[in-house]
Structures are given as structure tokens and as C-alpha cells.
Design an enzyme around this catalytic site. Sequence first.
Site, PDB file in Angstrom:
ATOM      1  N   LYS A  22      37.650  -0.485  21.151  1.00 43.55           N
ATOM      2  CA  LYS A  22      37.966   0.937  21.258  1.00 43.55           C
ATOM      3  C   LYS A  22      38.330   1.524  19.898  1.00 43.55           C
ATOM      4  CE  LYS A  22      38.620   4.927  23.212  1.00 43.55           C
ATOM      5  NZ  LYS A  22      39.576   5.202  24.294  1.00 43.55           N
ATOM      6  N   THR A  48      44.261   3.410  25.766  1.00 45.50           N
ATOM      7  CA  THR A  48      43.954   3.026  24.393  1.00 45.50           C
ATOM      8  C   THR A  48      45.272   2.691  23.722  1.00 45.50           C
ATOM      9  OG1 THR A  48      42.002   4.435  24.300  1.00 45.50           O
ATOM     10  CG2 THR A  48      42.953   3.755  22.197  1.00 45.50           C
ATOM     11  N   LYS A  76      47.121   9.743  18.103  1.00 43.13           N
ATOM     12  CA  LYS A  76      47.703   8.425  18.401  1.00 43.13           C
ATOM     13  C   LYS A  76      46.684   7.319  18.184  1.00 43.13           C
ATOM     14  CE  LYS A  76      47.315   6.995  22.435  1.00 43.13           C
ATOM     15  NZ  LYS A  76      46.394   6.179  23.265  1.00 43.13           N
TER      16      LYS A  76
END
Length: 290
Positions: free
Chosen positions: A173, A98, A241
Site C-alpha cells: 500500500k 492503511t 497520514k
Amino acid sequence: MSAKTIGFIGTGVMGSSMAANLLQAGYALNIYTRTKSKAKSLIELGATWKESVKELAEASDVMVTIVGYPSDVEEVYLGKDGLLEHAKPGAYLIDMTTSKPSLAQRIFQKAHMKNLHVLDAPVSGGDVGARNGTLAIMVGGETEAFQEMLPIFQVMGENIQLQGPAGSGQHTKMSNQITIASNMIGVCEAITYAQKAGLNPSKVLDSITTGAAGSWSLNNLAPRMIAGNYEPGFYIKHFIKDMKIAIESAQELGLTTPGLELSLSLYEKLASEGEENSGTQALIKFFQTK
């Protein structure tokens, strides 16, 4: 089984199971990770250890990466000893980390000039999905490359969608993580409420998981919360993150995301209290201590 040799970089909670599934499907697998001991189980299953990204690139037809942060992606792909510098002409590169949509687009553009095929293909489904080969895989890139790599994706996942050109997998995502961020708050509040009301929270789950409240997090992470199991299927530090990338990407699109920003603030507080290596379900600790 394909004659293609796959190079795999990244043997964390997700990557180890994904690589093992490729080996079990009959693919020849080269493997590299910064800490060789983390690849021990895969080497025992038949993976071939490579001493560097460069060595792995030179010996592989397809390269799959699932590393930690965008900075890691940039180093692995764009560094002087990275994949783009040493991959065979015509090779396929699949980044399942990701990461930033803008970075995926930049890697694609540089790879295209070198006659390399790049797909950004982040995943969702946690440790369970990785282990069972049932991940959702969100892909950005060219249709022909996607079709060529589809048999490899089908070993690792079930819901596999080409979302659009380079960067589209990462944008998808981000939508996934935005959904999860607010949902996790709701799951934690619901479990805590049931406990405070004197209910059996497991029995409450039996009722609400099949109704309108149902979600992957409610089905898979709420039972871990109830059991006090905070082992990582997905690390808090990695979710932080992801949320930061999503906020940055949303701002670039001119969007506000208050639910996402609230979730980030709660997770950052947990991380500051030493929970960064716990699973995301540890968010319930924030509510149970109030």
C-alpha cells in the site's frame, strides 16, 4: 454465503460500503463504531450493533477493521479491551486500514502467541471501488489464513493479492500511495494547463485517459476536479497520514522520495487552509489559485 459471523469496525467513506457488501452477500455481521449513528444504515440492512470492541470480538469468528490512524489500529487490536485480548481462539482478524508495516508485524506476532490468525489487507480504489466491490486488496500474512479468508475478500474486491508475510500488505500500500502522490500533482497540473490554454478539459480527458497518461486518478478524480466536486472519496487528512507513513518507511529502507515529499508539502498547505476533510482531488485548488 459462509456460516462465519463477521465483526466489522469502521464505518467511514470506505468501510460503510464494504460492510454493506458483506451483508448483501449473506454474511451475519456484527458492527461497532465509536459513533453509533454512523452505523444506522448498516443496522437497517441487518447488522447487529455491539456496544464495544470487546463485545464484538466475543461474538465474531472473523473481525474486519478499517479505522483512521495507526494509533486507532493499536488501540483496537492491542488495547486492554482490544481484539487480541477478547477474540475467540482460532479467530481471524483482518486489518484493512492503511497503517504502519511495523505495527502489522507486531500485531501478527502477538496474535500468533494467542492462536489467532491476522492479515494486514489495506485497499485501494476509493469510494467507487468500495461501493462496487472492486477494490484492490493487498494482503500480508500466512497463506492458509489468506486462502480461508479469500471468499470474504472476493465480496469486497477484485484484484486480491497475497504479497508475502505480515506487513507485506502495508508495504504494498505504501508503494501504491507513493505512486498516487506524484500522479496527483501531474493530474492537477494537466487540468489546469488545459483550462489556461482555453481548451475544454473534459474533451482533453477524452483524449489523454486512453493513452500513456492514463491512470485511475485521471479517470476518476479529474472529472470531479473539473466539476468542482471536492466531496471526499478519500480524505486529504488520511492521505497526509499515509504519505507520512510512506516517508517514514522509506527512510527505514534507506530510500529518498522527493516526489512524495513534494506532494505531502502541498497537501499539508491545503489542510492548513481548512481543506483537510475535502477529497484528495481538491489539490487542484493549489494550482488554480496561482
